[in-house]
Design a protein around this motif. Structure first.
Motif, PDB file in Angstrom:
ATOM      1  N   MET A   1       0.666  -1.237   0.044  1.00 34.39           N
ATOM      2  CA  MET A   1       0.197   0.150  -0.106  1.00 34.39           C
ATOM      3  C   MET A   1       0.284   1.061   0.219  1.00 34.39           C
ATOM      4  N   THR A   2       0.314   2.653  -1.038  1.00 37.89           N
ATOM      5  CA  THR A   2       1.946   3.429  -0.869  1.00 37.89           C
ATOM      6  C   THR A   2       1.186   4.735  -0.135  1.00 37.89           C
ATOM      7  N   THR A  92       3.088   8.340  -2.425  1.00 38.70           N
ATOM      8  CA  THR A  92       1.981   7.972  -2.088  1.00 38.70           C
ATOM      9  C   THR A  92       1.447   7.725  -4.074  1.00 38.70           C
ATOM     10  N   VAL A  93       2.422   8.322  -4.693  1.00 38.54           N
ATOM     11  CA  VAL A  93       2.078   9.284  -6.323  1.00 38.54           C
ATOM     12  C   VAL A  93       2.183   7.543  -7.417  1.00 38.54           C
ATOM     13  N   CYS A  94       2.936   6.402  -5.979  1.00 46.96           N
ATOM     14  CA  CYS A  94       2.727   5.268  -6.689  1.00 46.96           C
ATOM     15  C   CYS A  94       1.717   4.629  -7.220  1.00 46.96           C
ATOM     16  N   PRO A  95       1.560   3.971  -7.929  1.00 43.36           N
ATOM     17  CA  PRO A  95       0.223   3.372  -8.323  1.00 43.36           C
ATOM     18  C   PRO A  95      -0.382   1.993  -8.015  1.00 43.36           C
ATOM     19  N   THR A  96       1.520   1.844  -7.736  1.00 48.90           N
ATOM     20  CA  THR A  96       1.257  -0.035  -7.706  1.00 48.90           C
ATOM     21  C   THR A  96       1.508  -0.441  -6.418  1.00 48.90           C
ATOM     22  N   GLY A  97       1.873   0.243  -5.661  1.00 47.05           N
ATOM     23  CA  GLY A  97       1.919  -0.063  -4.240  1.00 47.05           C
ATOM     24  C   GLY A  97       3.656  -0.900  -4.229  1.00 47.05           C
ATOM     25  N   THR A 114       7.462  -5.705  -8.329  1.00 49.88           N
ATOM     26  CA  THR A 114       5.990  -5.089  -8.842  1.00 49.88           C
ATOM     27  C   THR A 114       6.164  -4.086  -9.264  1.00 49.88           C
ATOM     28  N   CYS A 115       7.243  -2.952  -9.627  1.00 47.91           N
ATOM     29  CA  CYS A 115       7.589  -1.369 -10.224  1.00 47.91           C
ATOM     30  C   CYS A 115       7.361  -1.984 -11.654  1.00 47.91           C
ATOM     31  N   ILE A 116       5.645  -0.994 -12.200  1.00 49.69           N
ATOM     32  CA  ILE A 116       6.126  -0.490 -13.718  1.00 49.69           C
ATOM     33  C   ILE A 116       6.699   0.136 -14.157  1.00 49.69           C
ATOM     34  N   GLY A 117       7.866   0.614 -13.602  1.00 52.40           N
ATOM     35  CA  GLY A 117       8.397   1.444 -14.306  1.00 52.40           C
ATOM     36  C   GLY A 117       7.735   3.183 -14.798  1.00 52.40           C
ATOM     37  N   CYS A 118       7.122   3.424 -14.484  1.00 55.46           N
ATOM     38  CA  CYS A 118       5.612   4.526 -14.398  1.00 55.46           C
ATOM     39  C   CYS A 118       7.420   5.853 -14.688  1.00 55.46           C
ATOM     40  N   LYS A 119       7.731   5.459 -13.800  1.00 57.05           N
ATOM     41  CA  LYS A 119       8.474   6.515 -13.758  1.00 57.05           C
ATOM     42  C   LYS A 119       8.189   8.300 -12.508  1.00 57.05           C
ATOM     43  N   LEU A 120       6.446   7.961 -11.572  1.00 61.93           N
ATOM     44  CA  LEU A 120       6.394   9.235 -11.593  1.00 61.93           C
ATOM     45  C   LEU A 120       6.364   9.380 -10.509  1.00 61.93           C
TER      46      LEU A 120
ATOM     47  N   LEU B  62       6.148   2.287 -20.015  1.00 60.04           N
ATOM     48  CA  LEU B  62       6.275   1.895 -19.329  1.00 60.04           C
ATOM     49  C   LEU B  62       8.192   0.940 -19.223  1.00 60.04           C
ATOM     50  N   ARG B  70      -1.529  -3.691 -11.839  1.00 63.94           N
ATOM     51  CA  ARG B  70      -1.289  -3.706 -10.972  1.00 63.94           C
ATOM     52  C   ARG B  70      -1.263  -2.089 -10.662  1.00 63.94           C
ATOM     53  N   GLN B  74      -3.891   1.390  -6.114  1.00 63.95           N
ATOM     54  CA  GLN B  74      -3.856   2.708  -5.541  1.00 63.95           C
ATOM     55  C   GLN B  74      -4.297   3.606  -5.170  1.00 63.95           C
TER      56      GLN B  74
END
Lengths: 251, 312
Positions: A1-2, A92-97, A114-120, B62, B70, B74
């Motif tokens: 959970m982020t 908190t900005v991480c969409p995947t946790g 679980t990181c998708i590499g969105c770089k946010l 990505l 996934r 969140q």
């Protein structure tokens, strides 16, 4: 959970002494060496020995020149890595946790599975502490050597982050900044330790100790050598021209 | 900030698609405008195709597109996650509405489905904007007008996309969709003008002295860089467009996205003819792509204070 934890039991972090850091890069190379085989493995490089090298590093050492109001500059070597903030938006900005802050010790980590590499998260960090690994496709950051500090297979003196172990001048210290009686907290209190970009509001855990104010007055700069004045005889004029030409001030 | 083409295409294509979905949904919910004839079905199909193209394109940047699912988890804290959830949720009523029109079944449910799809379109575009507007690290993004600009541009490009279909339908002539497009273009132009004036007037709150904490000693400038070649942080966050080029491109946006399409739509309304709506489309597409490119290229990130920027 982020979502961020309510608070963390301990606040593990680093204290970096800008007065005695010599900018030798030992902490950066030691960090790279440990982490390219540890939790963050791999830390990929591209063209490492070529003309355009790049790669993921978790610790970057800048050198700044600081010029005082009365003139006179000084060089300050400045290691920069994740500050394991108490309220960072990178989590908190991480969409995947995948990006999370541990409740037990406050360490901010990325789960590479679980990181998708969105770089946010890197966009949310004002300190530029997160770097994207182009080969691994996930975000890399300082783990505070989570795979060393609790590692009982290592000798006790090695259970500190690799950068702290490597520093030849003792400019880096590791400890619990949530405990006011810890050695690092006392050091921060004694020396006036500060937060980077405190105004930003992420509440960094890592602290920096300021360079000591130089109490020895700087010697006055030597007067420049007199230059032959133009004019005068033809011979003097000729040598004055040669002097100007040779000292790069044009003819 | 580095203007990634996948993200530019994503936000503009999905913006136009959701804009079309919004106007079409509004019309269907109120029983006005392009109905279940072939023009309505073609417009709805194009809207969903644009949305899908945008969402697919967003996964191209990505590192692990296969894990994109996934990102739906969140939504409590992350606007990116909320956007994903809302985009997926909007497909449900929009897809059923499309099926209803194609099969000619459930005609009674269409107003509800179309209304829900229109609502979802607004919410999804808003959350796209909030991904950027919520970042305190970029002063050109962390502004109250970023959300309204995204909504107005989606409404304007969506109405421009829908107008030719509306004109080709049974209710001949450009009609209310063209009027809506004209209004949305005017609102978007005003908001964007104000946005550019706003970012030009804001020098930035943070300094290199604050970033290094060395302000008590004096002025800070980089002496030796930490690496010989640019790293990820410099390439991703350090991109910046020359002021001169930015001003030229801003004028191009004002002309190509707002003035010329606006004039063409006005001409269509004045003549009661549909043909001026067609050249407005490529102009607005090029204009909105440039606008989105500038939105990234003009954005300055606080981390660059460590790499020689004096203020951010």
């Amino acid at each position: 959970m982020t979502a961020l934890p309510e608070g963390t039991g301990r606040k593990l972090g680093l204290v970096i002494d800008l007065d005695i850091c010599v900018g030798c890069q030992a902490c950066a190379t030691s960090c790279k060496e440990w982490n390219t085989g540890g939790y963050s493995a791999p830390l990929s490089d591209h063209d490492p020995y070529g003309a355009d090298p790049s790669g993921a590093w978790l610790n970057r050492i800048h050198s700044y020149e600081v010029t005082g109001p009365a003139g006179g500059g000084r060089t300050v070597h400045f290691p920069r890595s994740c500050l394991h903030c108490e309220e960072p938006d990178c989590v908190t900005v991480c969409p995947t946790g995948a990006s999370y802050k541990r409740a037990e010790d406050g360490i901010v980590l990325v789960n590479p599975d679980t990181c998708i590499g969105c770089k946010l998260c890197s966009w949310a960090c004002p300190y530029g502490a997160r770097e994207y690994d182009h080969d691994d496709g996930v975000m890399k950051k300082c783990t505070l050597c989570v795979d060393r500090i609790y590692n009982e297979t290592l000798a006790e003196e090695d259970r500190v982050p690799a950068c702290v172990r490597a520093c030849p001048t003792g400019a880096r210290a590791f400890g619990d900044l949530g405990d006011p009686d810890s050695a690092v907290s006392r050091q921060v209190a004694d020396r006036g330790g500060f937060d980077l970009l405190a105004e930003f509001g992420y509440k960094p855990v890592n602290k920096y100790l300021p360079p000591r104010i130089n109490t020895v007055a700087a010697e006055p700069a030597p007067a420049p050598e007199p230059v032959a004045a133009p004019g005068g005889s033809t011979v003097e004029g000729f040598f004055a021209w040669v002097d100007r030409a040779l000292s790069g001030r044009g003819g | 900030m580095h203007p990634a083409y996948s993200v530019i295409l994503f936000t503009t294509a999905s913006g136009a698609g959701y804009g079309m979905l919004f106007w079409l949904g509004l019309a269907a919910a109120l029983g006005a405008g392009p109905g279940p004839g072939w023009t309505g079905i073609a417009a709805l199909t194009l809207a969903l195709a644009l949305v899908t193209l945008g969402l697919l394109s967003s996964t191209f940047h990505l590192g692990h597109p296969e894990r994109a699912w996934r990102a739906l988890s969140q939504w409590r804290t992350s606007w990116l996650s909320r956007e994903g959830v809302l985009a997926v949720a909007t497909y449900l009523p929009a897809g059923l509405w499309w099926l209803a029109w194609v099969t000619g079944l459930w005609a009674g449910a269409v107003p509800l489905l179309a209304g829900l799809a229109a609502l979802g379109a607004v919410a999804t575009v808003w959350s796209t904007a909030m991904i950027y507007a919520s970042l305190r690290t970029v002063r050109q993004w962390h502004r109250g007008d970023v959300g309204p600009v995204y909504l107005a541009l989606a409404a304007a490009t969506g109405a421009l996309g829908l107008a030719p279909f509306a004109a080709a339908g049974p209710a001949a002539g450009p009609g209310w969709v063209a009027l809506a497009g004209l209004a949305a273009l005017a609102v978007a132009a005003a908001l964007k003008w104000r946005y550019w004036a706003g970012i030009d007037a804001d020098p930035g709150r943070f300094t290199a002295e604050q970033a290094t904490g060395l302000g008590a000693l004096g002025r800070v400038r980089p002496l030796d860089p930490p690496h010989t070649q640019p790293n990820f942080v410099m390439r991703e966050m350090g991109y910046s467009v020359a002021r001169r080029h930015a001003l030229t491109l801003r004028r191009g946006v004002m002309l190509g996205l707002f003035a010329l399409p606006g004039a063409l739509v006005a001409l269509a309304l004045a003549l009661g003819a549909a043909w001026p709506l067609i050249p407005a489309l490529p102009l607005a597409a090029a204009g909105v792509l440039t606008e989105r490119w500038l939105f990234f290229a003009e954005a300055e990130h606080v981390s660059q204070l460590y790499y020689g920027r004096a203020r951010a």
